[in-house]
Design a protein around this motif. Structure first.
Motif, PDB file in Angstrom:
ATOM      1  N   MET A  63      -8.747 -63.441  19.475  1.00 44.14           N
ATOM      2  CA  MET A  63      -9.783 -62.420  19.462  1.00 44.14           C
ATOM      3  C   MET A  63     -11.148 -63.022  19.788  1.00 44.14           C
ATOM      4  SD  MET A  63     -10.402 -59.263  19.312  1.00 44.14           S
ATOM      5  CE  MET A  63      -8.858 -58.628  18.657  1.00 44.14           C
ATOM      6  N   LYS A  64     -11.370 -64.265  19.360  1.00 45.38           N
ATOM      7  CA  LYS A  64     -12.636 -64.927  19.668  1.00 45.38           C
ATOM      8  C   LYS A  64     -12.834 -65.043  21.170  1.00 45.38           C
ATOM      9  CE  LYS A  64     -15.211 -69.193  18.835  1.00 45.38           C
ATOM     10  NZ  LYS A  64     -15.184 -70.513  18.170  1.00 45.38           N
ATOM     11  N   LYS A  65     -11.746 -65.375  21.887  1.00 41.42           N
ATOM     12  CA  LYS A  65     -11.845 -65.499  23.331  1.00 41.42           C
ATOM     13  C   LYS A  65     -12.086 -64.148  23.985  1.00 41.42           C
ATOM     14  CE  LYS A  65      -9.109 -69.711  23.687  1.00 41.42           C
ATOM     15  NZ  LYS A  65      -7.914 -70.352  24.225  1.00 41.42           N
ATOM     16  N   LEU A  66     -11.541 -63.093  23.395  1.00 44.88           N
ATOM     17  CA  LEU A  66     -11.800 -61.762  23.911  1.00 44.88           C
ATOM     18  C   LEU A  66     -13.278 -61.441  23.825  1.00 44.88           C
ATOM     19  CD1 LEU A  66     -10.948 -58.967  24.915  1.00 44.88           C
ATOM     20  CD2 LEU A  66     -10.450 -58.351  22.544  1.00 44.88           C
ATOM     21  N   TYR A 103     -12.635 -56.981  49.871  1.00 48.91           N
ATOM     22  CA  TYR A 103     -13.167 -57.065  48.510  1.00 48.91           C
ATOM     23  C   TYR A 103     -12.729 -58.368  47.862  1.00 48.91           C
ATOM     24  CZ  TYR A 103      -8.437 -55.877  46.996  1.00 48.91           C
ATOM     25  OH  TYR A 103      -7.077 -55.884  46.793  1.00 48.91           O
ATOM     26  N   VAL A 104     -13.441 -58.756  46.801  1.00 48.40           N
ATOM     27  CA  VAL A 104     -13.053 -59.860  45.923  1.00 48.40           C
ATOM     28  C   VAL A 104     -13.337 -59.411  44.497  1.00 48.40           C
ATOM     29  CG1 VAL A 104     -13.446 -62.243  45.226  1.00 48.40           C
ATOM     30  CG2 VAL A 104     -13.533 -61.636  47.653  1.00 48.40           C
ATOM     31  N   ALA A 105     -12.351 -59.481  43.619  1.00 43.13           N
ATOM     32  CA  ALA A 105     -12.516 -59.083  42.224  1.00 43.13           C
ATOM     33  C   ALA A 105     -12.369 -60.304  41.323  1.00 43.13           C
ATOM     34  CB  ALA A 105     -11.495 -58.021  41.841  1.00 43.13           C
ATOM     35  N   LEU A 106     -13.239 -60.413  40.326  1.00 42.07           N
ATOM     36  CA  LEU A 106     -13.183 -61.457  39.305  1.00 42.07           C
ATOM     37  C   LEU A 106     -13.020 -60.773  37.968  1.00 42.07           C
ATOM     38  CD1 LEU A 106     -16.210 -63.599  40.536  1.00 42.07           C
ATOM     39  CD2 LEU A 106     -13.800 -63.901  41.142  1.00 42.07           C
ATOM     40  N   SER A 107     -12.065 -61.234  37.147  1.00 39.83           N
ATOM     41  CA  SER A 107     -11.810 -60.530  35.895  1.00 39.83           C
ATOM     42  C   SER A 107     -11.390 -61.487  34.786  1.00 39.83           C
ATOM     43  CB  SER A 107     -10.723 -59.466  36.086  1.00 39.83           C
ATOM     44  OG  SER A 107      -9.480 -60.061  36.412  1.00 39.83           O
ATOM     45  N   TYR A 108     -11.555 -60.998  33.565  1.00 34.83           N
ATOM     46  CA  TYR A 108     -11.075 -61.685  32.360  1.00 34.83           C
ATOM     47  C   TYR A 108     -10.143 -60.736  31.621  1.00 34.83           C
ATOM     48  CZ  TYR A 108     -10.894 -63.131  27.501  1.00 34.83           C
ATOM     49  OH  TYR A 108     -10.450 -63.471  26.243  1.00 34.83           O
ATOM     50  N   THR A 109      -8.994 -61.257  31.164  1.00 35.13           N
ATOM     51  CA  THR A 109      -8.002 -60.448  30.449  1.00 35.13           C
ATOM     52  C   THR A 109      -7.594 -61.135  29.166  1.00 35.13           C
ATOM     53  OG1 THR A 109      -7.113 -59.487  32.488  1.00 35.13           O
ATOM     54  CG2 THR A 109      -5.687 -59.434  30.555  1.00 35.13           C
ATOM     55  N   TYR A 110      -7.549 -60.368  28.090  1.00 31.84           N
ATOM     56  CA  TYR A 110      -6.945 -60.838  26.840  1.00 31.84           C
ATOM     57  C   TYR A 110      -5.621 -60.116  26.670  1.00 31.84           C
ATOM     58  CZ  TYR A 110      -5.911 -61.436  21.906  1.00 31.84           C
ATOM     59  OH  TYR A 110      -5.281 -61.712  20.719  1.00 31.84           O
ATOM     60  N   ASP A 111      -4.546 -60.893  26.471  1.00 35.90           N
ATOM     61  CA  ASP A 111      -3.204 -60.342  26.310  1.00 35.90           C
ATOM     62  C   ASP A 111      -2.670 -60.782  24.960  1.00 35.90           C
ATOM     63  OD1 ASP A 111      -0.511 -59.592  26.489  1.00 35.90           O
ATOM     64  OD2 ASP A 111      -0.438 -59.978  28.637  1.00 35.90           O
ATOM     65  N   SER A 112      -2.364 -59.828  24.080  1.00 33.73           N
ATOM     66  CA  SER A 112      -1.922 -60.155  22.727  1.00 33.73           C
ATOM     67  C   SER A 112      -0.463 -60.583  22.665  1.00 33.73           C
ATOM     68  CB  SER A 112      -2.133 -58.952  21.802  1.00 33.73           C
ATOM     69  OG  SER A 112      -1.240 -57.899  22.137  1.00 33.73           O
ATOM     70  N   ASN A 113       0.306 -60.354  23.739  1.00 37.18           N
ATOM     71  CA  ASN A 113       1.740 -60.641  23.708  1.00 37.18           C
ATOM     72  C   ASN A 113       2.194 -60.912  25.134  1.00 37.18           C
ATOM     73  OD1 ASN A 113       4.486 -60.791  23.248  1.00 37.18           O
ATOM     74  ND2 ASN A 113       4.594 -58.915  22.053  1.00 37.18           N
ATOM     75  N   ILE A 114       1.961 -62.135  25.604  1.00 35.08           N
ATOM     76  CA  ILE A 114       2.146 -62.430  27.016  1.00 35.08           C
ATOM     77  C   ILE A 114       3.600 -62.374  27.467  1.00 35.08           C
ATOM     78  CG2 ILE A 114       0.041 -63.778  27.271  1.00 35.08           C
ATOM     79  CD1 ILE A 114       1.778 -66.281  26.938  1.00 35.08           C
ATOM     80  N   ASP A 115       4.557 -62.603  26.558  1.00 33.81           N
ATOM     81  CA  ASP A 115       5.954 -62.580  26.959  1.00 33.81           C
ATOM     82  C   ASP A 115       6.692 -61.352  26.434  1.00 33.81           C
ATOM     83  OD1 ASP A 115       5.663 -63.437  24.397  1.00 33.81           O
ATOM     84  OD2 ASP A 115       7.163 -65.029  24.506  1.00 33.81           O
ATOM     85  N   ASP A 143       2.929 -64.244  21.354  1.00 39.48           N
ATOM     86  CA  ASP A 143       1.972 -65.297  21.698  1.00 39.48           C
ATOM     87  C   ASP A 143       0.865 -64.657  22.521  1.00 39.48           C
ATOM     88  OD1 ASP A 143       2.730 -67.781  20.595  1.00 39.48           O
ATOM     89  OD2 ASP A 143       4.400 -67.891  22.013  1.00 39.48           O
ATOM     90  N   TYR A 144      -0.388 -64.974  22.209  1.00 38.57           N
ATOM     91  CA  TYR A 144      -1.525 -64.416  22.931  1.00 38.57           C
ATOM     92  C   TYR A 144      -2.056 -65.441  23.923  1.00 38.57           C
ATOM     93  CZ  TYR A 144      -4.562 -67.350  20.074  1.00 38.57           C
ATOM     94  OH  TYR A 144      -5.167 -68.420  19.484  1.00 38.57           O
TER      95      TYR A 144
END
Length: 421
Positions: A1-4, A49-61, A67-68
């Motif tokens: 959550m801190k990284k989010l 276009y070029v898009a830059l993004s940040y994603t937080y995933d609480s359950n990657i698998d 695992d986040y």
């Protein structure tokens, strides 16, 4: 959550650079939207276009034990439209690099793809003529990319997907029309990159034919019949108790909006029966299936949509088996205020996968139905013709009636900036 929180702070800093635009957004005219490059007297338009993004995933698998991770992505691409008097060719080319912070050594990084759609029509004012539509798409997805697309399960697997289709329609007069459709689909999993039990891809050839009669200004009476041939990819050990071929026959009937109807309301509702023959040994499953699509532009700023279907396909987890899928989703998009710069959108979708087993032993000990419910919220803001901001949030829950091992919930939040021309 801190990284989010850190990621959102970075996004907020980018947005602050355009604070003046956000406070004084202008009139939302076409001049403030991406214009692209124009060629051949404006018949061809290319919008890079070029898009830059940040994603937080609480359950990657997408697992019961979650695992986040945080993912930083760069996504260049281009959309184009080339049109003539009676035809249009629309396409896109894209690439995405995903950088995981916690599991960079275990998760795929590169995804890429392209798509093309060709439309041609010579239908005249008398309602007679031909319509032709040809579409193709290819994509290579990294292991957990494309969460919303559902291009295969994608759990710890790189995968490739190809789809090709062609539709030819004949409008005999203002009331009667007929069509034929051909389709090819292919899904392949890269199991050599995973440490878990393999997933099995498949290929499909399908053909269907249908006819319709214009009953009123709003309604066509429709009937359709089709056949599909599936081939499941063979197991690595070369041993199979069951055939990897399956066949589906289907007959549907229903109603829909016809070609000359206003574009404010479009719909198509078909209901019928499909029969699956799979796994060899005269294994047959038969049941009701449906096709549903609807779009209603209620006002200039608000639009509603509904989409659903049910169908058979080979299982991606078990050799020689099959699943029956039921899917239904509804969405809304809204442009608040008096300009078109900000768009809010939401979607709720439900999916059920019923396992159809040729092996009675598997059916006795492993039979289960799997449910997926997801809610998506998003916003897109066009700052000017060069820059857009966007945010998307997805929550989904997956559960099984008798196997809690497959139960999970997941939150995925993305914030980003898109540079376009």
């Amino acid at each position: 959550m801190k990284k989010l929180i850190i990621g959102m702070a970075v996004f907020a800093g980018v947005g602050a650079c355009f604070a003046d635009e956000l406070i004084n957004p202008g009139d939302g005219s076409e001049a403030s939207k991406p214009q692209g490059f124009h060629f051949f007297n404006n018949h061809l338009t290319i919008k890079p276009y070029v898009a830059l993004s940040y994603t937080y995933d609480s359950n990657i698998d997408t697992a019961h034990k979650a695992d986040y991770d945080s993912i930083f992505s760069v996504n260049p691409g281009a959309n184009f439209r080339w049109e003539g008097e009676r035809w249009a060719l629309v396409g896109t080319l894209w690439y995405r690099y995903n950088a995981y912070t916690r599991f960079s050594s275990r998760l795929g990084e590169n995804s890429y793809g392209e798509s093309l759609t060709y439309d041609w029509s010579n239908v005249g004012e008398n309602g007679r003529g031909w319509n032709l539509k040809i579409a193709e798409r290819f994509a290579y997805f990294a292991q957990n990319d494309d969460i919303n697309g559902r291009d295969g399960r994608g759990v710890w697997r790189d995968r490739q997907r190809m789809d090709v289709s062609g539709l030819l329609e004949r409008r005999f007069n203002e009331r009667f029309h007929a069509e034929v459709l051909g389709q090819y689909n292919w899904l392949d999993y890269k199991n050599d990159t995973a440490k878990y039990a393999p997933l099995y891809g498949w290929s499909q050839y399908a053909v269907s034919a249908g006819a319709g009669y214009v009953l009123s200004q709003w309604t066509d009476i429709l009937i359709q019949g089709g056949y599909s041939d599936y081939t499941q990819k063979k197991g690595h050990n070369g041993y199979r108790r069951y055939s990897n071929d399956s066949h589906v026959w289907s007959v549907h009937g229903g109603v829909g909006s016809h070609l000359l109807e206003s574009d404010r309301i479009k719909y198509r509702v078909l209901m019928g029966v499909s029969q699956l023959s799979y796994g060899g040994h005269d294994n047959v499953d038969c049941g009701w299936t449906y096709q549903l699509s609807a779009n209603w532009r209620a006002t200039r700023t608000m639009q509603f949509s509904l989409l659903g279907n049910s169908y058979y396909q080979p299982s991606e987890r078990a050799l020689g088996q099959a699943i029956k899928v039921y899917a239904l989703s509804g969405g809304v998009s809204y442009k608040p205020g008096n300009n078109d710069k900000l768009t809010l959108h939401g979607n709720v979708s439900w999916r059920l996968e019923e396992n159809v087993y040729a092996d009675r032993y598997l059916a006795l000990y492993n039979d289960y139905d799997e449910y997926l419910l997801s809610v998506r919220l998003g916003a897109d803001y066009t700052v000017n013709r060069y820059i857009s901001l966007y945010a998307n949030f997805t929550w989904e829950e997956n559960w099984c009636e008798s196997h809690s091992y497959y139960d999970y919930d997941r939150f995925r939040g993305t914030v980003g900036v898109r540079f376009h021309y």
